[in-house]
Design a protein around this motif. Structure first.
Motif, PDB file in Angstrom:
ATOM      1  N   LEU A  97       0.486  -1.238   0.113  1.00  0.00           N
ATOM      2  CA  LEU A  97      -0.270   0.099   0.097  1.00  0.00           C
ATOM      3  C   LEU A  97       0.575   0.951  -0.287  1.00  0.00           C
ATOM      4  CD1 LEU A  97      -3.033  -1.015   2.606  1.00  0.00           C
ATOM      5  CD2 LEU A  97      -3.501  -0.423   0.394  1.00  0.00           C
ATOM      6  N   LEU A  98       2.127   0.815   0.406  1.00  0.00           N
ATOM      7  CA  LEU A  98       2.764   2.488   0.941  1.00  0.00           C
ATOM      8  C   LEU A  98       3.991   2.596  -0.341  1.00  0.00           C
ATOM      9  CD1 LEU A  98       3.517   2.308   5.109  1.00  0.00           C
ATOM     10  CD2 LEU A  98       2.054   3.778   3.433  1.00  0.00           C
ATOM     11  N   TRP A  99       4.877   1.377  -0.447  1.00  0.00           N
ATOM     12  CA  TRP A  99       5.990   1.206  -1.402  1.00  0.00           C
ATOM     13  C   TRP A  99       5.339   1.734  -3.046  1.00  0.00           C
ATOM     14  CZ3 TRP A  99       9.955   2.102   0.669  1.00  0.00           C
ATOM     15  CH2 TRP A  99      11.782   2.498   0.273  1.00  0.00           C
ATOM     16  N   GLU A 100       6.485   2.066  -3.984  1.00  0.00           N
ATOM     17  CA  GLU A 100       6.428   1.322  -5.188  1.00  0.00           C
ATOM     18  C   GLU A 100       5.345   0.589  -5.805  1.00  0.00           C
ATOM     19  OE1 GLU A 100       8.969   0.401  -8.943  1.00  0.00           O
ATOM     20  OE2 GLU A 100       9.509   1.157  -7.204  1.00  0.00           O
ATOM     21  N   ALA A 101       4.196   0.798  -6.567  1.00  0.00           N
ATOM     22  CA  ALA A 101       3.531  -0.053  -7.206  1.00  0.00           C
ATOM     23  C   ALA A 101       3.876  -1.382  -7.878  1.00  0.00           C
ATOM     24  CB  ALA A 101       2.404  -0.068  -7.099  1.00  0.00           C
ATOM     25  N   LYS A 102       4.071  -2.514  -7.744  1.00  0.00           N
ATOM     26  CA  LYS A 102       4.945  -3.866  -8.853  1.00  0.00           C
ATOM     27  C   LYS A 102       4.351  -4.707  -8.577  1.00  0.00           C
ATOM     28  CE  LYS A 102       8.235  -2.140 -11.636  1.00  0.00           C
ATOM     29  NZ  LYS A 102       9.542  -1.912 -12.270  1.00  0.00           N
ATOM     30  N   THR A 103       3.412  -6.112  -9.121  1.00  0.00           N
ATOM     31  CA  THR A 103       2.756  -6.861  -8.652  1.00  0.00           C
ATOM     32  C   THR A 103       4.437  -7.981  -8.589  1.00  0.00           C
ATOM     33  OG1 THR A 103       1.115  -6.350 -10.671  1.00  0.00           O
ATOM     34  CG2 THR A 103       1.395  -8.938 -10.279  1.00  0.00           C
ATOM     35  N   ARG A 104       5.226  -8.015  -8.915  1.00  0.00           N
ATOM     36  CA  ARG A 104       6.271  -8.694  -9.226  1.00  0.00           C
ATOM     37  C   ARG A 104       7.014  -8.587  -7.529  1.00  0.00           C
ATOM     38  NH1 ARG A 104      11.896  -7.232  -8.894  1.00  0.00           N
ATOM     39  NH2 ARG A 104      11.597  -5.737 -10.398  1.00  0.00           N
TER      40      ARG A 104
END
Length: 521
Positions: free
Chosen positions: A476-483
């Protein structure tokens, strides 16, 4: 004194109940969204963004029902695998099959590192040639010092194997897949003791979890760090069950090495520390071992980091600033082009504009953070929409970006790999399977938490679930990436097997009871 000890035990039980309730909320959200929506990559291998497709809830429920029916039939094999010796043989066969398919997939995909993996491979080769300019202020490894562990490992491979360095690394990653499989089996046996059916379910799930193989060609720390991290979980549970000083070396060494290869694995180790803190406070019989285990884990990380710093003591000309974490948090709040929290070069651009000064970058980022908070405060409906999209982009994409992450194809692929990379018929079958797999994953964990609520008193039973819960908050907080979510998929498999086993046991008992009643009537 006895009264105080009893009070501590109640507190550990209360902690388990509180965590269980919080986890039920998280998995309830994931189940709800997984039934009606699916995130997937586009047909362009260069586009890593996730796009959403609306699904039929009824068809997805039918898919889950069909899967449970087939699993019920499969579970009857427990009659043959009733002895642990036979299940251990099956475990060895599954490990061998996983390695073989991992090696095949690496060979068939014909990919080479690109993007961040390409950068770290390039710097590894430069290091081997005596060029350490990547460590200078403003350069890649100064901005992202967490990559130095992987660069060091690949530099070692380059010294031994030359231009075949990355290929050998991927084969080694595939060869270490049994570390995940065996460690996961140890977790299963810790959770449910001697249950042949649940062990069979786990082996089936881990063997057919396609993203695990999809990340084998990926020259990065995501998979190899998890392999060693799961080995540390095995050491952790083994040490809690029966403390031995020698196990502390196993625990500290695996924790330190896994963190060296991928810093995000720290979320798993924080979960382990949380368990140890609860044991330290609530279990007088485990206090000494919990304290020593916590120290061993911390020392493992510190010693490996100290060794890395020592190795480059003569080539770092000056102290350089790294990109501060708050920049990643702010980047995780952008909504550029409708991609919630996705990478948009915010951090690296801001860092360069601030003259590679971490303090100034943090100040500017804090101002931007406050602007986003004001935006969300002024429009709560938009905030909810943003985070729903961000959650789904990371936690509701069944293929977990495993194809697009290794997207630099350098030669003609085999038919199987080409069909998947080009989104042919085989890709459609695999992605449909993983969709049912993911829905069943979330639903079975939700069911397990519901029926086990208040029954698993030992907080160590939840260690991997605590890590997944922490990963959810982090996403929720960090840079989004499915990996970034992919490792939690494999951490959940022991609980998935236990949830399916428990669900089918209760369902079959209910059906059998109804059938017996109808016969009597």
């Amino acid at each position: 004194m006895l009264k105080k000890i009893r009070q501590w035990k109640v507190n550990e039980k209360s902690f388990c109940k509180i965590f269980c309730a919080l986890a039920i909320v998280v998995f309830g959200i994931l189940v709800y969204h997984s039934l009606g929506i699916t995130g997937e990559n586009s047909g362009e291998l260069t586009d890593e963004h996730i796009y959403f497709r609306h699904d039929s809830v009824i068809l997805n429920l039918i898919g889950i029902s069909l899967a449970l029916t087939l699993l019920s039939l499969y579970g009857r094999l427990e009659r043959f695998f009733h002895t642990k010796k036979r299940r251990n043989v099956l475990l060895a066969i599954v490990c061998a099959l996983a390695v073989l398919f991992g090696v095949y997939w690496i060979t068939a995909t014909k990919t080479s590192p690109w993007g961040d993996p390409g950068y770290i491979l390039s710097f590894a080769r430069q290091f081997q040639a005596g060029d350490y300019t990547g460590l200078e202020a403003g350069e890649y490894l100064a901005v992202y010092p967490q990559q130095l562990g992987m660069v060091t490992l690949l530099s070692f491979f380059n010294g031994l194997f030359g231009e075949s360095d990355y290929r050998v690394f991927t084969y080694l990653t595939a060869a270490m897949l049994p570390l995940i499989i065996v460690s996961g089996m140890k977790v299963v046996r810790y959770l449910v003791k001697d249950n042949a059916r649940i062990e069979l379910f786990y082996l089936l799930f881990v063997l057919t979890c396609f993203p695990m193989y999809g990340y084998a060609p990926f020259v990065y720390g995501d998979l190899c760090s998890l392999e060693i991290g799961m080995l540390s979980v095995w050491a952790f549970l083994s040490c809690l069950e029966r403390f031995r000083v020698g196990k502390l070396i196993w625990l500290g060494g695996t924790v330190g090495l896994a963190f060296l290869l991928r810093s995000n694995i720290i979320i798993l180790f924080i979960a382990m520390w949380i368990v140890l803190i609860v044991k330290l406070l609530c279990d007088s019989a485990k206090r000494r071992s919990a304290l020593l285990m916590g120290i061993a884990m911390a020392l493992g990380i510190l010693l490996f980091q100290a060794a890395l710093d020592f190795a480059y003591r003569n080539v770092r000309k000056e102290r350089t600033d790294a990109l501060p974490p708050i920049a990643f948090i702010v980047m995780g709040m952008n909504d550029d082009f409708g991609y919630p929290g996705w990478h948009n070069f915010y951090g690296v651009n801001l860092f360069a504009a601030c003259g590679n000064d971490a303090g100034l970058t943090a100040e500017r980022a804090k101002e931007d953070l406050n602007s986003y908070i004001d935006l969300f405060r002024a429009d709560p409906e938009y905030m909810v929409d943003f985070y729903v999209r961000k959650i789904n982009a990371q936690w509701n994409a069944p293929m977990y970006q495993c194809i697009v992450s290794s997207n630099h194809v350098i030669a003609r692929q085999g038919k199987v790999a080409a069909s998947i990379y080009e989104k042919g018929r085989l890709y459609r079958w695999v992605s449909r399977y993983m969709k049912v797999f993911q829905m069943l994953l979330y639903a079975s964990v939700l069911f397990l938490l519901s029926v086990r609520y208040g029954k698993w008193h030992g907080v160590e039973n939840y260690v991997l679930l605590i890590a997944v819960f922490g990963g959810f908050l982090f996403s929720l907080l960090w840079e989004a990436k499915t990996r970034y979510v992919f490792p939690y998929l494999l951490m959940l498999l022991p609980y998935m097997a236990a949830g399916v086993g428990e669900g089918l046991r209760l369902l079959e008992a209910r059906i059998f009871s109804m059938d017996r009643y109808s016969r009597v009537a």
